[in-house]
Write a protein that holds these residues in place. Structure first.
Motif, PDB file in Angstrom:
ATOM      1  N   LEU A  62      -7.419   1.140   3.086  1.00  0.00           N
ATOM      2  CA  LEU A  62      -6.049   1.616   2.876  1.00  0.00           C
ATOM      3  C   LEU A  62      -5.415   2.069   4.191  1.00  0.00           C
ATOM      4  N   ARG A  63      -6.174   2.773   4.999  1.00  0.00           N
ATOM      5  CA  ARG A  63      -5.643   3.237   6.287  1.00  0.00           C
ATOM      6  C   ARG A  63      -5.351   2.056   7.214  1.00  0.00           C
ATOM      7  N   ALA A  64      -6.220   1.071   7.204  1.00  0.00           N
ATOM      8  CA  ALA A  64      -5.992  -0.109   8.041  1.00  0.00           C
ATOM      9  C   ALA A  64      -4.734  -0.861   7.612  1.00  0.00           C
ATOM     10  N   ALA A  65      -4.368  -0.713   6.336  1.00  0.00           N
ATOM     11  CA  ALA A  65      -3.178  -1.402   5.824  1.00  0.00           C
ATOM     12  C   ALA A  65      -1.927  -0.535   5.890  1.00  0.00           C
ATOM     13  N   GLY A  66      -2.035   0.677   6.457  1.00  0.00           N
ATOM     14  CA  GLY A  66      -0.844   1.473   6.693  1.00  0.00           C
ATOM     15  C   GLY A  66      -0.713   2.770   5.936  1.00  0.00           C
ATOM     16  N   ALA A  67      -1.645   3.104   5.055  1.00  0.00           N
ATOM     17  CA  ALA A  67      -1.560   4.394   4.350  1.00  0.00           C
ATOM     18  C   ALA A  67      -1.739   5.529   5.353  1.00  0.00           C
ATOM     19  N   ARG A  68      -0.859   6.522   5.297  1.00  0.00           N
ATOM     20  CA  ARG A  68      -0.964   7.633   6.256  1.00  0.00           C
ATOM     21  C   ARG A  68      -1.805   8.779   5.723  1.00  0.00           C
ATOM     22  N   ASP A  69      -1.984   8.843   4.402  1.00  0.00           N
ATOM     23  CA  ASP A  69      -2.743   9.934   3.791  1.00  0.00           C
ATOM     24  C   ASP A  69      -3.546   9.351   2.635  1.00  0.00           C
ATOM     25  N   VAL A  70      -4.856   9.517   2.683  1.00  0.00           N
ATOM     26  CA  VAL A  70      -5.717   9.043   1.598  1.00  0.00           C
ATOM     27  C   VAL A  70      -6.543  10.216   1.102  1.00  0.00           C
ATOM     28  N   ARG A  71      -6.426  10.523  -0.196  1.00  0.00           N
ATOM     29  CA  ARG A  71      -7.215  11.568  -0.837  1.00  0.00           C
ATOM     30  C   ARG A  71      -8.009  10.956  -1.971  1.00  0.00           C
ATOM     31  N   THR A  72      -8.962  11.699  -2.504  1.00  0.00           N
ATOM     32  CA  THR A  72      -9.752  11.184  -3.608  1.00  0.00           C
ATOM     33  C   THR A  72      -9.764  12.181  -4.765  1.00  0.00           C
ATOM     34  N   VAL A  73      -9.757  11.619  -5.967  1.00  0.00           N
ATOM     35  CA  VAL A  73      -9.903  12.399  -7.186  1.00  0.00           C
ATOM     36  C   VAL A  73     -10.963  11.718  -8.040  1.00  0.00           C
ATOM     37  N   VAL A  84       0.848  -1.200   0.000  1.00  0.00           N
ATOM     38  CA  VAL A  84       0.000   0.000   0.000  1.00  0.00           C
ATOM     39  C   VAL A  84       0.881   1.247   0.000  1.00  0.00           C
ATOM     40  N   PRO A  85       0.643   2.199  -0.913  1.00  0.00           N
ATOM     41  CA  PRO A  85       1.441   3.428  -0.914  1.00  0.00           C
ATOM     42  C   PRO A  85       1.161   4.261   0.330  1.00  0.00           C
ATOM     43  N   PRO A  86       2.174   4.934   0.872  1.00  0.00           N
ATOM     44  CA  PRO A  86       1.942   5.771   2.054  1.00  0.00           C
ATOM     45  C   PRO A  86       0.989   6.927   1.794  1.00  0.00           C
ATOM     46  N   VAL A  87       1.001   7.456   0.564  1.00  0.00           N
ATOM     47  CA  VAL A  87       0.042   8.483   0.151  1.00  0.00           C
ATOM     48  C   VAL A  87      -0.773   7.901  -1.002  1.00  0.00           C
ATOM     49  N   ALA A  88      -2.027   7.600  -0.715  1.00  0.00           N
ATOM     50  CA  ALA A  88      -2.893   6.945  -1.693  1.00  0.00           C
ATOM     51  C   ALA A  88      -3.906   7.948  -2.232  1.00  0.00           C
ATOM     52  N   ILE A  89      -3.925   8.116  -3.549  1.00  0.00           N
ATOM     53  CA  ILE A  89      -4.879   9.004  -4.198  1.00  0.00           C
ATOM     54  C   ILE A  89      -5.893   8.135  -4.932  1.00  0.00           C
ATOM     55  N   LEU A  90      -7.070   7.984  -4.334  1.00  0.00           N
ATOM     56  CA  LEU A  90      -8.118   7.159  -4.918  1.00  0.00           C
ATOM     57  C   LEU A  90      -8.666   7.810  -6.184  1.00  0.00           C
ATOM     58  N   VAL A  91      -8.854   7.025  -7.228  1.00  0.00           N
ATOM     59  CA  VAL A  91      -9.336   7.535  -8.513  1.00  0.00           C
ATOM     60  C   VAL A  91     -10.646   6.840  -8.872  1.00  0.00           C
ATOM     61  N   ASP A  92     -11.663   7.644  -9.202  1.00  0.00           N
ATOM     62  CA  ASP A  92     -12.944   7.104  -9.656  1.00  0.00           C
ATOM     63  C   ASP A  92     -13.559   8.065 -10.657  1.00  0.00           C
ATOM     64  N   ASP A  93     -14.617   7.612 -11.330  1.00  0.00           N
ATOM     65  CA  ASP A  93     -15.257   8.472 -12.326  1.00  0.00           C
ATOM     66  C   ASP A  93     -16.203   9.480 -11.694  1.00  0.00           C
ATOM     67  N   VAL A  94     -17.003   9.038 -10.702  1.00  0.00           N
ATOM     68  CA  VAL A  94     -17.997   9.913 -10.095  1.00  0.00           C
ATOM     69  C   VAL A  94     -17.936   9.805  -8.572  1.00  0.00           C
ATOM     70  N   HIS A  95     -17.989  10.946  -7.908  1.00  0.00           N
ATOM     71  CA  HIS A  95     -18.075  11.020  -6.442  1.00  0.00           C
ATOM     72  C   HIS A  95     -19.528  11.362  -6.108  1.00  0.00           C
ATOM     73  N   THR A  96     -20.227  10.429  -5.444  1.00  0.00           N
ATOM     74  CA  THR A  96     -21.623  10.685  -5.061  1.00  0.00           C
ATOM     75  C   THR A  96     -21.680  10.926  -3.556  1.00  0.00           C
ATOM     76  N   THR A  97     -22.143   9.974  -2.780  1.00  0.00           N
ATOM     77  CA  THR A  97     -22.183  10.164  -1.327  1.00  0.00           C
ATOM     78  C   THR A  97     -20.804  10.031  -0.690  1.00  0.00           C
ATOM     79  N   GLY A  98     -19.866   9.411  -1.402  1.00  0.00           N
ATOM     80  CA  GLY A  98     -18.546   9.159  -0.827  1.00  0.00           C
ATOM     81  C   GLY A  98     -18.458   7.815  -0.138  1.00  0.00           C
ATOM     82  N   ALA A  99     -19.526   7.003  -0.206  1.00  0.00           N
ATOM     83  CA  ALA A  99     -19.539   5.729   0.507  1.00  0.00           C
ATOM     84  C   ALA A  99     -18.474   4.769  -0.018  1.00  0.00           C
TER      85      ALA A  99
END
Length: 243
Positions: free
Chosen positions: A225-236, A201-216
């Motif tokens: 990702l956080r449970a596996a050790g990522a310290r920073d998770v962002r979304t695009v 798992v990358p320490p900084v994970a940038i999640l990529v998806d086509d559409v952001h709705t509720t964020g679920a």
């Protein structure tokens, strides 16, 4: 004797021109032909109609204008979110073209716009990598394409990051996300997402998806990702719905 060498790009261009003569391209959104190049997916009018979100977004949930304490993402596992267009106008047709048909030209258009409009520091972070949101296995098999992985693959060379396909998703027994209420979508365990066995798992994970709705879905991915050790998770995401 002179031998003329033709590059792969020239060959593709000639093939595109021939196909354009046989079957003139039509805009993916309005379905009209006319002033559209063979490799384009939108006509000029639909390009101009794209509902850009602009820079004044809530950094936490990507809705227009800062939300403050009312932010719907205040309790979610990702640290920030960003999108470039609202899910309106020609955008649903673009999303369908990527999701249902896996259109490479659509993925390229979305990736180019994401890369061009990214704010300074959007891709920054030591060890940062793009993590595609995993598709539902049944829908992926039916469509024959993983749309988020395709989008991430086109975005990677444009933003200078690697793709880390570290997430997997089991078949959900909770029913489809579409039509479910926000509370139901965010219920723990509704989306069976997990880090693949042995994946780094990358320490900084940038999640990529086509559409952001509720964020679920993004929340479930960020939790894994956080449970596996990522310290920073962002979304695009390319598009953001209004709620």
């Amino acid at each position: 004797m002179w031998i003329r060498h033709t590059s792969a790009g020239n060959v593709r261009g000639m093939l595109g021109s021939l196909l354009g003569l046989l079957a003139p391209p039509a805009c993916l959104a309005c379905r009209r032909g006319g002033d559209i190049a063979p490799r384009d997916v939108l006509c000029r009018d639909c390009r101009l109609a794209l509902p850009w979100l602009g820079p004044d977004l809530c950094r936490r949930c990507a809705l227009p204008a800062p939300c403050g304490t009312r932010c719907p993402a205040r309790d979610l596992a990702f640290a920030g979110a960003w999108a470039v267009v609202a899910y309106a106008g020609p955008v649903p047709a673009l999303v369908a073209g990527l999701k249902e048909r896996g259109a490479l030209a659509v993925a390229r258009l979305m990736a180019a716009q994401l890369a061009a409009l990214a704010a300074p520091g959007q891709w920054a972070g030591e060890g940062a990598a793009l993590v595609p949101v995993p598709a539902d296995p049944l829908r992926r098999r039916r469509r024959g394409v993983d749309h988020a992985a395709r989008l991430a693959g086109e975005l990677a060379p444009r933003c200078g990051l690697a793709v880390a396909p570290v997430l997997g998703r089991a078949v959900s027994r909770a029913g489809r996300q579409a039509g479910a209420g926000r509370a139901a979508r965010l219920a723990d365990g509704r989306l069976p997402v997990a880090v693949r066995s042995g994946a780094a798992v990358p320490p900084v994970a940038i999640l990529v998806d086509d559409v952001h709705t509720t964020g679920a879905t993004l929340h479930a991915c960020a939790q894994a990702l956080r449970a596996a050790g990522a310290r920073d998770v962002r979304t695009v995401a390319y598009a953001r719905t209004s709620t």
